[in-house]
Design an enzyme around this catalytic site. Structure first.
Site, PDB file in Angstrom:
ATOM      1  N   GLU A 340      -6.162  93.060  28.072  1.00 37.22           N
ATOM      2  CA  GLU A 340      -5.502  92.300  29.125  1.00 37.22           C
ATOM      3  C   GLU A 340      -4.533  93.189  29.896  1.00 37.22           C
ATOM      4  OE1 GLU A 340      -5.121  87.895  27.126  1.00 37.22           O
ATOM      5  OE2 GLU A 340      -3.710  89.426  26.430  1.00 37.22           O
ATOM      6  N   CYS A 341      -4.686  93.239  31.207  1.00 36.35           N
ATOM      7  CA  CYS A 341      -3.736  93.857  32.125  1.00 36.35           C
ATOM      8  C   CYS A 341      -3.420  95.305  31.741  1.00 36.35           C
ATOM      9  CB  CYS A 341      -2.478  93.011  32.233  1.00 36.35           C
ATOM     10  SG  CYS A 341      -1.532  93.329  33.755  1.00 36.35           S
ATOM     11  N   GLY A 342      -2.303  95.570  31.078  1.00 32.65           N
ATOM     12  CA  GLY A 342      -1.983  96.931  30.689  1.00 32.65           C
ATOM     13  C   GLY A 342      -3.062  97.539  29.812  1.00 32.65           C
ATOM     14  N   MET A 345      -5.819  98.581  32.027  1.00 29.06           N
ATOM     15  CA  MET A 345      -5.490  99.829  32.719  1.00 29.06           C
ATOM     16  C   MET A 345      -5.738 101.038  31.822  1.00 29.06           C
ATOM     17  SD  MET A 345      -1.986  98.350  34.425  1.00 29.06           S
ATOM     18  CE  MET A 345      -1.347  99.918  35.019  1.00 29.06           C
ATOM     19  N   GLY A 441      -9.608  92.841  31.759  1.00 38.17           N
ATOM     20  CA  GLY A 441      -9.227  92.414  33.102  1.00 38.17           C
ATOM     21  C   GLY A 441      -7.738  92.172  33.193  1.00 38.17           C
TER      22      GLY A 441
END
Length: 481
Positions: A340-342, A345, A441
């Site tokens: 998730e998110c971080g 990335m 994502g």
């Protein structure tokens, strides 16, 4: 402590709300949590809305895990179930609201702090920024008192007052023109005791000297707020019939299950405790891992990469090539990974931050870059449109996103499984990139609003474990049925 008589549950509970974000309710909430804890009360903290940082500070203030409550992220009955299941063993439940008291998703104020307080029949104490305001404060309080029916406005705490004369006039005005008691009046602080960054307060992971911070805010609040009156306000909460409440099941693992790694370090640490509890409830053994340490990992059969601030640790992540290489091999071998998110990335090829480019794991064929303004911020509604290990096709998901990064550019031909009906995602209303048994994502989910996520994650990890046990090598792509 919860009292139970004739099928009714009753214990003190209170919601701290503000007129807007930045009103000072977090500092007041933290101080009250710590002060009541120091008095010997067992305090259960809650945070309204999708917030990890304030929640972590509330946990530090009380010594107990904070639970997030949000009528958007999961249904009303689940909100009640979580609250009563987790708060019932405590002497006091304190809920920190978010944004303004009546601010929600739409003009009706859906999913607001006020709505949550009504759902839980919880008294509200308003923390009001009184900067450059005296008698007008009475009109504001009266307006909040009358704006929505069935809201139990139990008191107000004045914040950022300029001096004794300012406090006297403001307090007297509210007491003369309204029936809302003033529970305290705080002065302006020279500086925010907890430094901030683009996503809110600096995390406890990055800020040293937490005890000094708590000492400072507790000293001010204890001198300026009547704690006995605050507790009296919390004690106004009415009893609730327990025969209509669905309790959250206890955690129990009937048989040895797979091991799921959870990355918790200075780069990634955004997790809802309920998500982790749900994985354990469905039979997973959780182990903490770090992307920053160069030591070996234990054997894992699944991996959970939460959100966080990978940009602040980008150089260390870049330099830890052994972990980046190990993770890429595991993904190619079919390890179930949810990011998730971080975490998403980190799975990309690179991260650009402050005009420097840092190498990430390279599992996903895209690059991310940090920008000065949010690139996605708010609630997410999605429908699953592609097969993956975690959600059946057709599943509807609620979640949230808050990211200053975006992909630059987004390559053609990627496999997305989330079609967003609300939200930004990775690209053009698409999120949830799938590669092998990886789903990554910008969307954060709460397991109470993502039906089947935990059980499917554990199922996928068990399938991977079985392939490894049988010496079958690479695990095939797993489809959630």
């Amino acid at each position: 402590m919860e009292q139970q008589t004739d099928n009714f549950l009753n214990f003190p509970r209170i919601t701290l709300a503000g007129l807007k974000g930045g009103s000072g309710k977090t500092i007041v909430s933290l101080a009250l949590c710590r002060l009541f804890t120091q008095k010997g009360l067992k305090v259960k903290p809650f945070k309204k809305g999708p917030d990890y940082i304030d929640a972590k500070w509330l946990s530090l203030a009380t010594g107990h895990n904070t639970s997030n409550l949000d009528p958007f992220l999961f249904p009303t009955q689940k909100v009640k179930s979580l609250f009563w299941s987790y708060a019932g063993d405590f002497d006091l439940a304190l809920i920190e609201g978010n944004r303004g008291l009546f601010d929600g998703k739409d003009v009706q104020g859906s999913y607001s702090t006020a709505e949550l307080a009504r759902i839980l029949e919880c008294p509200v104490v308003l923390v009001m920024d009184c900067t450059k305001m005296t008698r007008t404060s009475a009109a504001v309080v009266l307006g909040c008192r009358m704006f929505e029916k069935d809201l139990n406005m139990a008191g107000v705490i004045l914040n950022r007052t300029a001096g004794e004369r300012h406090r006297t006039i403001t307090r007297s005005s509210i007491e003369r023109y309204t029936d809302i008691p003033v529970l305290g009046a705080l002065p302006k602080l020279a500086a925010n005791p907890i430094p901030e960054r683009h996503m809110g307060l600096i995390s406890d992971q990055e800020h040293q000297g937490q005890e000094g911070i708590f000492d400072q805010i507790c000293r001010v609040v204890s001198e300026c707020v009547d704690l006995d009156k605050v507790f009296e306000a919390a004690s106004q909460a009415p009893p609730v019939k327990d025969d209509v409440l669905e309790k959250v099941p206890e955690i129990s693992s009937p048989r040895p299950g797979p091991t799921i790694g959870v990355v918790r370090d200075k780069a990634l640490w955004f997790y809802y405790q309920e998500n982790l509890d749900d994985l354990e409830r469905h039979g997973a053994k959780l182990v903490d891992l770090s992307l920053l340490c160069k030591g070996s990992w234990p054997e894992i059969h699944g991996l959970y990469l939460g959100g966080g601030f990978p940009e602040t640790m980008a150089q260390a992540l870049d330099e830890n090539n052994p972990v980046r290489s190990r993770l890429k091999i595991l993904a190619q071998e079919g390890l179930p990974i949810y990011a998730e998110c971080g975490g998403f990335m980190y799975l990309a090829e690179s991260l650009e931050y402050e005009n420097r480019c840092f190498s990430m794991s390279g599992i996903l064929p895209l690059r991310t870059k940090l920008f000065p303004r949010p690139q996605g911020h708010g609630y997410v509604q999605a429908i699953v449109v592609r097969q993956n290990p975690f959600f059946p096709v057709g599943t509807r998901i609620t979640g949230h996103e808050f990211h200053y990064s975006r992909c630059i550019p987004v390559p053609e031909g990627l496999d997305f499984c989330f079609q967003l009906q609300r939200g930004v995602g990775i690209d053009k209303g698409l999120d949830g990139l799938v590669y092998r048994n990886v789903l990554a994502g910008y969307t954060h989910i709460h397991s109470f609003g993502a039906r089947g996520w935990a059980s499917n994650f554990v199922r996928a990890a068990r399938i991977y474990l079985d392939f490894k046990k049988n010496g079958q090598g690479t695990c095939p792509d797993i489809v959630c049925c």
